[in-house]
Design a protein around this motif. Structure first.
Motif, PDB file in Angstrom:
ATOM      1  N   TYR A  74      -3.374   5.915  -1.588  1.00 43.35           N
ATOM      2  CA  TYR A  74      -5.400   5.692  -2.592  1.00 43.35           C
ATOM      3  C   TYR A  74      -5.319   5.683  -0.870  1.00 43.35           C
ATOM      4  O   TYR A  74      -4.989   5.229   0.031  1.00 43.35           O
ATOM      5  CB  TYR A  74      -5.092   4.597  -3.677  1.00 43.35           C
ATOM      6  N   SER A  75      -6.698   5.895  -1.239  1.00 44.00           N
ATOM      7  CA  SER A  75      -7.775   5.415  -0.036  1.00 44.00           C
ATOM      8  C   SER A  75      -7.840   4.461   0.793  1.00 44.00           C
ATOM      9  O   SER A  75      -8.273   4.210   1.699  1.00 44.00           O
ATOM     10  CB  SER A  75      -8.725   7.017   0.344  1.00 44.00           C
ATOM     11  N   TYR A  89       0.894  -1.570  -0.322  1.00 41.15           N
ATOM     12  CA  TYR A  89       0.307   0.013   0.535  1.00 41.15           C
ATOM     13  C   TYR A  89       0.776   1.253   0.518  1.00 41.15           C
ATOM     14  O   TYR A  89       0.473   2.217  -0.486  1.00 41.15           O
ATOM     15  CB  TYR A  89      -1.158  -0.146   1.141  1.00 41.15           C
ATOM     16  N   HIS A  90       2.641   1.552   0.070  1.00 42.36           N
ATOM     17  CA  HIS A  90       3.173   2.356  -0.181  1.00 42.36           C
ATOM     18  C   HIS A  90       3.407   2.485  -1.620  1.00 42.36           C
ATOM     19  O   HIS A  90       4.491   2.670  -1.726  1.00 42.36           O
ATOM     20  CB  HIS A  90       4.878   2.128   0.996  1.00 42.36           C
ATOM     21  N   THR A 131      -4.784   9.705   4.575  1.00 35.96           N
ATOM     22  CA  THR A 131      -3.762   8.507   4.313  1.00 35.96           C
ATOM     23  C   THR A 131      -2.546   8.732   4.039  1.00 35.96           C
ATOM     24  O   THR A 131      -1.145   8.083   4.801  1.00 35.96           O
ATOM     25  CB  THR A 131      -4.393   7.318   2.988  1.00 35.96           C
ATOM     26  N   LEU A 132      -2.037   9.775   3.759  1.00 37.10           N
ATOM     27  CA  LEU A 132      -1.049  10.428   2.972  1.00 37.10           C
ATOM     28  C   LEU A 132      -0.008  11.471   4.810  1.00 37.10           C
ATOM     29  O   LEU A 132       0.783  10.768   5.576  1.00 37.10           O
ATOM     30  CB  LEU A 132      -0.835  11.682   2.258  1.00 37.10           C
ATOM     31  N   LEU A 168       3.025   9.143   6.496  1.00 33.59           N
ATOM     32  CA  LEU A 168       4.345  10.063   6.133  1.00 33.59           C
ATOM     33  C   LEU A 168       4.835  10.065   8.238  1.00 33.59           C
ATOM     34  O   LEU A 168       5.117   9.889   9.020  1.00 33.59           O
ATOM     35  CB  LEU A 168       3.804  11.948   6.344  1.00 33.59           C
ATOM     36  N   THR A 169       3.526  10.079   9.029  1.00 39.47           N
ATOM     37  CA  THR A 169       3.961   9.669  10.660  1.00 39.47           C
ATOM     38  C   THR A 169       4.082   8.299  11.288  1.00 39.47           C
ATOM     39  O   THR A 169       5.038   8.094  12.097  1.00 39.47           O
ATOM     40  CB  THR A 169       2.792  10.138  11.293  1.00 39.47           C
ATOM     41  N   ALA A 170       3.142   7.562  10.755  1.00 41.43           N
ATOM     42  CA  ALA A 170       4.123   6.195  10.661  1.00 41.43           C
ATOM     43  C   ALA A 170       6.148   6.229  10.281  1.00 41.43           C
ATOM     44  O   ALA A 170       6.292   5.489  11.133  1.00 41.43           O
ATOM     45  CB  ALA A 170       3.240   5.175  10.368  1.00 41.43           C
ATOM     46  N   CYS A 171       5.662   6.971   9.298  1.00 41.17           N
ATOM     47  CA  CYS A 171       7.447   6.703   8.609  1.00 41.17           C
ATOM     48  C   CYS A 171       8.127   7.026   9.776  1.00 41.17           C
ATOM     49  O   CYS A 171       9.107   7.279  10.096  1.00 41.17           O
ATOM     50  CB  CYS A 171       6.947   7.362   7.583  1.00 41.17           C
ATOM     51  N   GLN A 172       7.495   8.559   9.862  1.00 41.47           N
ATOM     52  CA  GLN A 172       8.391   9.413  10.904  1.00 41.47           C
ATOM     53  C   GLN A 172       8.707   8.330  12.440  1.00 41.47           C
ATOM     54  O   GLN A 172       9.706   8.567  12.926  1.00 41.47           O
ATOM     55  CB  GLN A 172       7.762  10.866  11.267  1.00 41.47           C
TER      56      GLN A 172
END
Length: 221
Positions: free
Chosen positions: A180-181, A173-174, A205-206, A210-214
């Motif tokens: 996509y939603s 999903y990345h 979703t974005l 981004l927050t999860a990646c952070q």
């Protein structure tokens, strides 16, 4: 004033809403849903904290008692429900003990975080959901922002290893340069059909991605 407006919908420590008003719009309900009442618990808690900051002891005590009464009524449902989002919110807001995290995570038997886990309760889809081409938007598709949200909470609850496992599961999903939603749970492809069309660059979703990646890697991708 906002609290006074919300209070119009409260009866017996329950937040009532008309059918179709909630994010749970794809199923019929009796006027109240668990997700909204979990949000209501936190709203009352926030009112208590605001009164504390403002040193309004009377209001602080009033909302502390309200908060305790609402939690006593609704938290038992967190342990029984098949819905995942109310559980996730209850975890981050400490409505349930920390040991609930791993037991809940074990219930998620799929490669994505579903909006409903397997169980005896069968939800009846609404006419509106059916005419949009999906019998139940909360069961037949993947909402990736829920998964990314769960990863964030796992890291905040010091379960980084579990969060990394989910990050790997969500690799499909990345989609770059956007996400996509909604996705088909069987093919992993974005859903594109009349009235139920996955939106590219969907903001929630974005932001969750981004927050999860952070949280997991230190810097957003």
């Amino acid at each position: 004033r906002a609290y006074q407006w919300l209070s119009k919908y409260i009866c017996n420590n329950t937040f009532h809403e008309p059918i179709g008003a909630s994010w749970e719009y794809t199923r019929n309900h009796s006027g109240h849903v668990l997700l909204t009442n979990v949000l209501w618990i936190q709203t009352v808690r926030s009112m208590e904290l605001l009164a504390c900051v403002l040193k309004d002891t009377r209001q602080e005590n009033l909302f502390r008692n309200k908060h305790a009464a609402i939690k006593a009524k609704w938290v038992p449902n967190i342990y029984k429900t098949q819905e995942t989002l109310p559980r996730i919110l209850a975890i981050i807001w400490n409505h349930v003990p920390d040991d609930f995290v791993e037991s809940f995570n074990q219930e998620l038997q799929t490669d994505h975080v579903p909006l409903r886990t397997a169980g005896p309760e069968k939800f009846k889809a609404t006419w509106n959901a059916s005419i949009r081409g999906e019998a139940d938007l909360h069961r037949t598709i993947v909402w990736p922002w829920i998964g990314f949200f769960w990863m964030i909470i796992l890291v905040r609850k010091h379960k980084r290893t579990l969060a990394q496992v989910w990050w790997t599961k969500y690799m499909q999903y990345h989609h770059k340069p956007t996400l996509y939603s909604i996705y088909d749970k069987d093919t992993g492809e974005p859903i594109r059909r009349a009235y139920v069309k996955s939106m590219p660059a969907d903001s929630i979703t974005l932001s969750m991605h981004l927050t999860a990646c952070q949280y997991l890697h230190g810097t957003p991708v």
